[in-house]
Design a protein around this motif. Sequence first.
Motif, PDB file in Angstrom:
ATOM      1  N   VAL A   1       8.558 -11.824  14.881  1.00 40.96           N
ATOM      2  CA  VAL A   1       7.386 -12.696  14.902  1.00 40.96           C
ATOM      3  C   VAL A   1       6.251 -12.064  14.095  1.00 40.96           C
ATOM      4  CG1 VAL A   1       5.584 -13.681  16.381  1.00 40.96           C
ATOM      5  CG2 VAL A   1       7.990 -13.792  17.074  1.00 40.96           C
ATOM      6  N   ALA A   2       6.040 -10.765  14.300  1.00 39.87           N
ATOM      7  CA  ALA A   2       4.966 -10.065  13.575  1.00 39.87           C
ATOM      8  C   ALA A   2       5.214 -10.096  12.078  1.00 39.87           C
ATOM      9  CB  ALA A   2       4.871  -8.627  14.067  1.00 39.87           C
ATOM     10  N   LEU A   3       6.446  -9.857  11.653  1.00 37.32           N
ATOM     11  CA  LEU A   3       6.764  -9.877  10.227  1.00 37.32           C
ATOM     12  C   LEU A   3       6.634 -11.280   9.647  1.00 37.32           C
ATOM     13  CD1 LEU A   3       9.850  -7.469  10.093  1.00 37.32           C
ATOM     14  CD2 LEU A   3       7.507  -6.986   9.354  1.00 37.32           C
ATOM     15  N   ALA A   4       7.004 -12.286  10.434  1.00 35.50           N
ATOM     16  CA  ALA A   4       6.871 -13.664   9.971  1.00 35.50           C
ATOM     17  C   ALA A   4       5.400 -14.029   9.774  1.00 35.50           C
ATOM     18  CB  ALA A   4       7.531 -14.621  10.956  1.00 35.50           C
ATOM     19  N   LYS A   5       4.550 -13.600  10.696  1.00 40.04           N
ATOM     20  CA  LYS A   5       3.121 -13.862  10.547  1.00 40.04           C
ATOM     21  C   LYS A   5       2.584 -13.190   9.289  1.00 40.04           C
ATOM     22  CE  LYS A   5       0.543 -13.556  14.304  1.00 40.04           C
ATOM     23  NZ  LYS A   5       0.032 -13.013  15.594  1.00 40.04           N
ATOM     24  N   ARG A   6       3.065 -11.997   9.022  1.00 41.36           N
ATOM     25  CA  ARG A   6       2.639 -11.296   7.808  1.00 41.36           C
ATOM     26  C   ARG A   6       3.068 -12.075   6.553  1.00 41.36           C
ATOM     27  NH1 ARG A   6       1.565  -5.772   7.065  1.00 41.36           N
ATOM     28  NH2 ARG A   6       2.496  -5.280   9.085  1.00 41.36           N
ATOM     29  N   GLU A   7       4.279 -12.639   6.584  1.00 39.95           N
ATOM     30  CA  GLU A   7       4.806 -13.360   5.423  1.00 39.95           C
ATOM     31  C   GLU A   7       4.043 -14.653   5.136  1.00 39.95           C
ATOM     32  OE1 GLU A   7       7.195 -12.722   3.145  1.00 39.95           O
ATOM     33  OE2 GLU A   7       7.457 -10.706   3.968  1.00 39.95           O
ATOM     34  N   VAL A   8       3.652 -15.381   6.202  1.00 38.42           N
ATOM     35  CA  VAL A   8       3.017 -16.689   5.986  1.00 38.42           C
ATOM     36  C   VAL A   8       1.512 -16.581   5.794  1.00 38.42           C
ATOM     37  CG1 VAL A   8       4.826 -17.835   7.318  1.00 38.42           C
ATOM     38  CG2 VAL A   8       2.676 -17.204   8.455  1.00 38.42           C
ATOM     39  N   PHE A   9       0.947 -15.397   6.047  1.00 37.33           N
ATOM     40  CA  PHE A   9      -0.497 -15.223   5.879  1.00 37.33           C
ATOM     41  C   PHE A   9      -0.900 -15.506   4.432  1.00 37.33           C
ATOM     42  CE2 PHE A   9      -4.105 -12.264   4.926  1.00 37.33           C
ATOM     43  CZ  PHE A   9      -5.069 -12.991   5.608  1.00 37.33           C
ATOM     44  N   GLY A  10      -1.915 -16.302   4.283  1.00 37.82           N
ATOM     45  CA  GLY A  10      -2.340 -16.751   2.961  1.00 37.82           C
ATOM     46  C   GLY A  10      -2.093 -18.239   2.811  1.00 37.82           C
ATOM     47  N   ASP A  11      -0.925 -18.699   3.278  1.00 37.66           N
ATOM     48  CA  ASP A  11      -0.686 -20.139   3.370  1.00 37.66           C
ATOM     49  C   ASP A  11      -1.362 -20.682   4.629  1.00 37.66           C
ATOM     50  OD1 ASP A  11       0.867 -20.301   1.039  1.00 37.66           O
ATOM     51  OD2 ASP A  11       2.655 -19.666   2.105  1.00 37.66           O
ATOM     52  N   VAL A  12      -1.381 -19.870   5.668  1.00 37.99           N
ATOM     53  CA  VAL A  12      -2.168 -20.149   6.874  1.00 37.99           C
ATOM     54  C   VAL A  12      -2.881 -18.862   7.257  1.00 37.99           C
ATOM     55  CG1 VAL A  12      -0.639 -21.942   7.761  1.00 37.99           C
ATOM     56  CG2 VAL A  12      -0.234 -19.567   8.392  1.00 37.99           C
ATOM     57  N   ASP A  13      -3.854 -18.982   8.126  1.00 34.70           N
ATOM     58  CA  ASP A  13      -4.518 -17.790   8.646  1.00 34.70           C
ATOM     59  C   ASP A  13      -3.746 -17.304   9.882  1.00 34.70           C
ATOM     60  OD1 ASP A  13      -6.362 -15.756   8.881  1.00 34.70           O
ATOM     61  OD2 ASP A  13      -7.859 -16.984   9.914  1.00 34.70           O
ATOM     62  N   ILE A  14      -3.904 -16.025  10.210  1.00 38.02           N
ATOM     63  CA  ILE A  14      -3.327 -15.465  11.425  1.00 38.02           C
ATOM     64  C   ILE A  14      -4.399 -14.647  12.130  1.00 38.02           C
ATOM     65  CG2 ILE A  14      -0.996 -15.396  10.456  1.00 38.02           C
ATOM     66  CD1 ILE A  14      -1.358 -12.350  10.110  1.00 38.02           C
ATOM     67  N   ASP A  15      -4.132 -14.303  13.395  1.00 37.04           N
ATOM     68  CA  ASP A  15      -5.099 -13.498  14.120  1.00 37.04           C
ATOM     69  C   ASP A  15      -5.022 -12.035  13.699  1.00 37.04           C
ATOM     70  OD1 ASP A  15      -2.562 -13.345  15.232  1.00 37.04           O
ATOM     71  OD2 ASP A  15      -3.218 -13.425  17.307  1.00 37.04           O
ATOM     72  N   MET A  16      -3.846 -11.428  13.818  1.00 37.61           N
ATOM     73  CA  MET A  16      -3.656 -10.023  13.484  1.00 37.61           C
ATOM     74  C   MET A  16      -2.166  -9.710  13.543  1.00 37.61           C
ATOM     75  SD  MET A  16      -4.935  -8.315  17.090  1.00 37.61           S
ATOM     76  CE  MET A  16      -6.413  -9.340  17.200  1.00 37.61           C
ATOM     77  N   ILE A  17      -1.796  -8.554  13.002  1.00 33.70           N
ATOM     78  CA  ILE A  17      -0.439  -8.043  13.171  1.00 33.70           C
ATOM     79  C   ILE A  17      -0.504  -7.030  14.303  1.00 33.70           C
ATOM     80  CG2 ILE A  17       1.529  -6.907  12.107  1.00 33.70           C
ATOM     81  CD1 ILE A  17       0.886  -9.574  10.847  1.00 33.70           C
ATOM     82  N   ALA A  18      -0.134  -7.472  15.499  1.00 33.92           N
ATOM     83  CA  ALA A  18      -0.294  -6.622  16.678  1.00 33.92           C
ATOM     84  C   ALA A  18       0.897  -5.685  16.827  1.00 33.92           C
ATOM     85  CB  ALA A  18      -0.445  -7.479  17.921  1.00 33.92           C
TER      86      ALA A  18
END
Length: 437
Positions: free
Chosen positions: A211-228
């Motif tokens: 999940v953390a790596l996926a959030k890192r990958e999509v960041f820029g197309d959407v915003d995220i909170d943080m890589i916890a």
Amino acid sequence: MKITAISRSDRFSLKRSIDSGTEKQRKTVRAIIEDVRKNGDKAVSAFTVKFDGIALAQTAVSEEEIAEAYSLLDDQLLQVIRQAIANITEYHERQLQSSWFYHRKDGTMLGQKITALDSAGVYVPGGTAAYPSSVLMNVIPALTAGVERIVLVSPPGKDGRLSPGVLAAASELGIREIYKVGGAQAIAALAYGTETIKPVDKITGPGNIFVALAKREVFGDVDIDMIAGPSEIVVLADDSAIPQEVAADLLSQAEHDMLSSSVLVTDSQTLAEAVNEEVGRQLQTLPRKAIAEASITDYGQIYVAETMNDAIDTVNALAPEHLEIITRSPEALLGSIKHAGAIFLGRYSAEPVGDYFAGPNHVLPTNGTARFSSPLNVTDFQKKSSIISYSQTAFEAHADSIAAFARLEGLEAHARSIEARNGGIKDEKSGTRQKNK
């Protein structure tokens, strides 16, 4: 736990590295995201079968499932959830910002417009565990900010359902768009959309490494909170602290994850030894002993500083997610703490108080990122637009300066944009101006 004496020169070697996953994990996540982008619901369903071991007729949670969740939830627990909602909402309402404007004497009006995001997606860990608190901590600041569409995703259990506590918490907050989807495929669905799940503007919430790596990958197309990263606690204590309480607090983080970090920083050798002994004793009766023991063995640490000032320097170097200050006068030390996600003052402010009930958000910066980032809050779900309304008087007074600045940067069209409104575009060779027609 290992007890280590430290001095001022040692404190900068205490930070943990951020886990960015293996190359194999990163490739797996990229492949999942690409598959979901291309194949939508079909890919999501296939990954749910592959990773969660269950084939679902539909991913959307029905009203019947929400009603069933209420019937399965103890009334007293439901009241606890409602009181927590009230506490958390009260705290986050104080974070609200308003648009503002001001006028200069030359007639110029400047300002900042605050606008809520249109949509947000909240990831809630699931499967073998249930985290209603994650629902509250991620949804309430978004609601308070004014986000109109909030989507909740969570991996289903083997019975194809979500936790009653998670569903009740979401329902109490008015969330009805809930999907039984987890892992990297859930993040991809939120970011890019499928036939069933419309995309969102921001994704928040904790999860495993995928999940953390996926959030890192999509960041820029959407915003995220943080890589916890894994959870962590630092307890700053003097000889007034009670070893049994300190040990219990350290273990409260250790039981989260084998990678969790539990650290005591003190200026008392006596306390250090007593806490170490107490941790070993309490471990023996913990239901999650295997997890907590691995965490304590690999990432548990007791640092004994020569002075309290050295101890404080060590805490600031660690920049912990959770910091408990258990000293004779904890408030007196607050001003010296520069880096911590959440600060708990005094023996009655145990970390679980903040996890569930007090009001401040428990989504906090980890891995030393408290040096430059903050807990999840209302402003994370708002964006700011600058407002500029220049008067004619101000424009004419500043036009030449603005045009000169543009030419300093080699941007002629910028300069002409100004001059077209101020007597015509200037010919740099002749010095004449081309009048407006």
